[in-house]
Design a protein around this motif. Structure first.
Motif, short mmCIF file in Angstrom:
data_model
loop_
_atom_site.label_atom_id
_atom_site.label_comp_id
_atom_site.label_asym_id
_atom_site.label_seq_id
_atom_site.Cartn_x
_atom_site.Cartn_y
_atom_site.Cartn_z
N GLN A 1 0.84 -1.19 0.00
CA GLN A 1 0.00 0.00 0.00
C GLN A 1 0.88 1.25 0.00
O GLN A 1 1.86 1.32 0.74
N PRO A 2 0.54 2.23 -0.84
CA PRO A 2 1.34 3.46 -0.86
C PRO A 2 1.12 4.30 0.39
O PRO A 2 0.10 4.17 1.07
N LEU A 3 2.08 5.12 0.69
CA LEU A 3 1.89 6.13 1.73
C LEU A 3 0.91 7.18 1.21
O LEU A 3 0.96 7.56 0.03
N ARG A 4 0.02 7.64 2.10
CA ARG A 4 -0.92 8.70 1.72
C ARG A 4 -0.62 9.90 2.61
O ARG A 4 -0.76 9.85 3.83
N VAL A 5 -0.21 10.98 1.97
CA VAL A 5 0.26 12.17 2.67
C VAL A 5 -0.65 13.35 2.34
O VAL A 5 -0.99 13.57 1.16
N GLY A 6 -1.04 14.10 3.35
CA GLY A 6 -1.80 15.32 3.14
C GLY A 6 -0.87 16.51 3.02
O GLY A 6 0.09 16.64 3.80
N LEU A 7 -1.12 17.35 2.04
CA LEU A 7 -0.32 18.56 1.82
C LEU A 7 -1.22 19.76 2.01
O LEU A 7 -2.27 19.87 1.36
N THR A 8 -0.83 20.68 2.88
CA THR A 8 -1.66 21.86 3.11
C THR A 8 -0.79 23.08 3.41
O THR A 8 0.42 22.99 3.60
N GLY A 9 -1.45 24.23 3.45
CA GLY A 9 -0.77 25.50 3.71
C GLY A 9 -1.73 26.63 3.42
O GLY A 9 -2.69 26.46 2.67
N GLY A 10 -1.49 27.77 4.03
CA GLY A 10 -2.36 28.92 3.82
C GLY A 10 -2.21 29.50 2.43
O GLY A 10 -1.27 29.17 1.69
N ILE A 11 -3.12 30.37 2.06
CA ILE A 11 -3.05 31.05 0.77
C ILE A 11 -1.70 31.77 0.65
O ILE A 11 -1.22 32.39 1.59
N GLY A 12 -1.07 31.63 -0.52
CA GLY A 12 0.20 32.29 -0.74
C GLY A 12 1.40 31.59 -0.13
O GLY A 12 2.52 32.11 -0.20
N LEU B 1 3.71 6.73 -3.33
CA LEU B 1 3.31 7.89 -2.54
C LEU B 1 2.16 8.62 -3.23
O LEU B 1 2.28 9.01 -4.40
N ILE B 2 1.06 8.78 -2.51
CA ILE B 2 -0.06 9.57 -3.00
C ILE B 2 -0.15 10.82 -2.14
O ILE B 2 -0.23 10.74 -0.90
N VAL B 3 -0.10 11.98 -2.77
CA VAL B 3 -0.16 13.26 -2.07
C VAL B 3 -1.52 13.89 -2.32
O VAL B 3 -1.90 14.14 -3.46
N HIS B 4 -2.24 14.16 -1.24
CA HIS B 4 -3.54 14.81 -1.32
C HIS B 4 -3.36 16.30 -1.01
O HIS B 4 -3.01 16.66 0.11
N ASP B 5 -3.55 17.13 -2.03
CA ASP B 5 -3.49 18.59 -1.85
C ASP B 5 -4.81 19.03 -1.24
O ASP B 5 -5.85 19.03 -1.91
N ILE B 6 -4.79 19.42 0.05
CA ILE B 6 -6.03 19.70 0.78
C ILE B 6 -5.92 21.08 1.45
O ILE B 6 -5.35 21.21 2.53
N PRO B 7 -6.46 22.13 0.81
CA PRO B 7 -6.35 23.48 1.40
C PRO B 7 -6.92 23.56 2.81
O PRO B 7 -6.36 24.25 3.67
N LEU B 8 -8.03 22.87 3.08
CA LEU B 8 -8.70 22.98 4.38
C LEU B 8 -8.46 21.74 5.25
O LEU B 8 -9.29 21.38 6.07
N LEU B 9 -7.30 21.14 5.10
CA LEU B 9 -7.00 19.94 5.87
C LEU B 9 -7.08 20.20 7.38
O LEU B 9 -7.68 19.42 8.12
N THR B 10 -6.49 21.30 7.83
CA THR B 10 -6.48 21.60 9.26
C THR B 10 -7.89 21.81 9.79
O THR B 10 -8.21 21.41 10.92
N GLU B 11 -8.73 22.44 8.98
CA GLU B 11 -10.09 22.76 9.41
C GLU B 11 -11.00 21.53 9.40
O GLU B 11 -12.03 21.51 10.09
N SER B 12 -10.66 20.52 8.60
CA SER B 12 -11.52 19.35 8.44
C SER B 12 -11.12 18.26 9.43
O SER B 12 -9.94 17.97 9.61
N GLY B 13 -12.12 17.64 10.04
CA GLY B 13 -11.83 16.57 10.98
C GLY B 13 -11.82 15.19 10.34
O GLY B 13 -11.56 14.20 11.01
#
Length: 206
Positions: free
Chosen positions: A6-17, A115-127
């Protein structure tokens, strides 16, 4: 060739800019499979996109531009004035984004992606993401850097950018959920950022 690992699944996030999208593209260039929900949303609401028939029948021709895509400016105005319209739009678009995301994940699994990278702008806000991810990467910079970058690329006023930043998770909240932090301050060159991303890629087996 496909693999049973199974690949690693990584969340990528960060604020605007912050440079999150740039980091995502760099990881993809190193061999990661990038799942960008915002990009998929743009695709399904683009010319001839999978969401456009339902959008046209729900909201009318006025919300379809000359190219056959969603008229985003008009829809933003409607969603701002009528919250129920936003809910209607999300009910059309979100299931399609989820479907297309799962299809791309399945393709990545079949191809033996490591490796699967999920680009998630609201990762921190989402539970809902914590149980689905093996790690979280946060692209981090100061608010001053965010404001300067967004003003430069979009022409928005400092006040408008500050308003967007205020609507997102705080910098400290994002850092609190991070397993890895990539620093991307104003003085950071593209080459320096690439070096940081390569280190992260090595950490995740790229």
């Amino acid at each position: 060739m496909a693999t049973s690992r199974q690949p690693l699944r990584v969340g990528l996030t960060g604020g605007i800019g912050s440079g999150k999208s740039t980091v995502g593209q760099m990881l993809a260039a190193l061999g990661a499979v990038l799942i960008d929900a915002d990009q998929i949303s743009r695709e399904v609401t683009g010319p001839g996109g999978a969401a456009m028939s339902a959008i046209q029948s729900t909201f009318g021709d006025a919300y379809v531009d000359a190219s056959g895509a969603l008229d985003r400016a008009r829809m933003r105005q409607l969603a701002f004035s009528q919250p129920e319209a936003r809910s209607q739009l999300e009910a059309i678009v979100h299931p399609l984004v989820a479907l297309h995301s799962e299809q791309r994940i399945e393709q990545a699994l079949q191809a033996g992606a490591g490796l699967i990278v999920h680009d998630i702008p609201l990762l921190t806000e989402s539970g809902r993401w914590a149980r689905q991810l093996d790690a979280v990467v946060v692209v981090d910079c100061t608010e001053q850097t965010q404001i300067a970058r967004v003003m430069r690329r979009s022409g928005l006023s400092a006040e408008a950018v500050q308003g967007i930043i205020a609507s997102q998770a705080t910098r400290s909240a994002r850092r609190a959920v991070a397993d890895v932090v990539i620093a991307n301050e104003a003085h950071c060159t593209l080459q320096q950022l690439q070096a940081e991303v390569r280190q992260v890629g090595t950490l995740f087996g790229l």
